[in-house]
Motif scaffolding. Sequence first.
Motif, short mmCIF file in Angstrom:
data_model
loop_
_atom_site.label_atom_id
_atom_site.label_comp_id
_atom_site.label_asym_id
_atom_site.label_seq_id
_atom_site.Cartn_x
_atom_site.Cartn_y
_atom_site.Cartn_z
N LEU A 1 5.47 6.91 -6.48
CA LEU A 1 6.98 6.11 -6.68
C LEU A 1 6.60 5.76 -5.26
CD1 LEU A 1 8.58 4.44 -8.20
CD2 LEU A 1 10.14 6.66 -8.28
N ARG B 1 6.51 1.87 -3.55
CA ARG B 1 7.98 1.37 -2.92
C ARG B 1 7.71 1.45 -1.53
NH1 ARG B 1 13.35 2.13 -6.38
NH2 ARG B 1 13.60 1.69 -4.02
N ALA C 1 11.89 5.31 -0.40
CA ALA C 1 12.66 5.27 -1.33
C ALA C 1 14.60 7.19 -0.59
CB ALA C 1 12.72 5.46 -2.62
N GLU D 1 17.25 7.96 -5.07
CA GLU D 1 16.65 6.38 -6.42
C GLU D 1 15.78 6.73 -6.34
OE1 GLU D 1 17.69 2.55 -2.33
OE2 GLU D 1 16.09 4.26 -2.58
N LEU D 2 15.02 8.45 -5.79
CA LEU D 2 13.59 8.45 -6.34
C LEU D 2 14.75 9.59 -7.56
CD1 LEU D 2 11.96 9.83 -3.06
CD2 LEU D 2 11.46 8.38 -4.90
N GLN E 1 15.20 7.17 -10.49
CA GLN E 1 13.55 6.92 -11.00
C GLN E 1 13.01 7.98 -11.71
OE1 GLN E 1 12.80 3.16 -10.40
NE2 GLN E 1 10.93 3.35 -11.52
#
Length: 245
Positions: A29, A33, A36, A40-41, A44
Motif C-alpha cells: 500500500l 501511495r 500515508a 490512513e493505512l 485502508q
Amino acid sequence: MKYEVLIQSDAMAPANASDGRTRDRVAQLLLKRGAATAAELGAQLGLSPAAIRKHLDAMLADDLVETREVRHQGPRGRGRPAKAFVLTAAAREDLNPHFYDGIATAALRWIAQRQGPGAVTEFAAAQVAALEERCRAAICEAGDDPIARAEALAEVLTAEGYAANASTIASGGQLCQHHCPVAHVAAEFPQLCDAETAVISRLIGTHVQRLATIAHGDGVCTTHIPGPQRVNVTTGNAITVRTDT
C-alpha cells in the motif's frame, strides 16, 4: 526479505505468519501511495490504530519504513503533528528487486556494443577492486595456508552480503557463496563471475576453479580450492594431500 501479497485469512495461520502478511500489505500500500499516515493505512486495511502502529513500529525497527511530518495547509489542531510513513530505499528495492538489474544489464550492453567485450571485462575488474582490498585487509592474519585463508575470506564475504562459508574436502577446500548480488546481470555477462573468481584466487594465493554459479542456475556459487600437493616417490606423480585428517 521479499514482499508478497498472500491471499489467505490471518485467522488461519500462526501469529507470526499473519504479522508478516499484514506487513506485506502495508508495504504494498505504501508503494502505491508513496506516503500515508497510520490512520490512513489502518482505514485502508481494516485495522485498528493500535494494530497498525504495532506493525509500523516493527517495520521502523527493521528499517523498512521511515517517517515524515505531514504538512497542513490550515491551522494545526491540538495534539502531536501527524506523521506519514514511507518505504525506505532498501524496502523499495526488495519490492522491485530486478529494476536495478535491468539498468545494469542495459548499461553493460551499451558498453559492449560501443567498446567491445574487452571493455566489459575491464569494467568487471574495476567493480571488484574495492571488494578485493577490503577482503585483503581482513584476511592478512590468516597465514599462507589456502584453506585458512578461504575460511577467513568466507567471513568477510558474509559481512559483504554473500552468505559464504568454507569447508575442507578430500581434494582441498571449497568456498560456497549462497547469495550473489549480481546474479541476474552475470547470467548475461559472465565477465562479472570471472572477475570475482580471479579475486578469490589472488586472495587465497593459489589457483581456484569455479564449479557452479548462481548466475548459471545453480543453487550456490561453488569454488574449489586445490589442496597442497606432494610427489609420490614411487610413481613420481603429484598427489593431493588431504587436509581434513
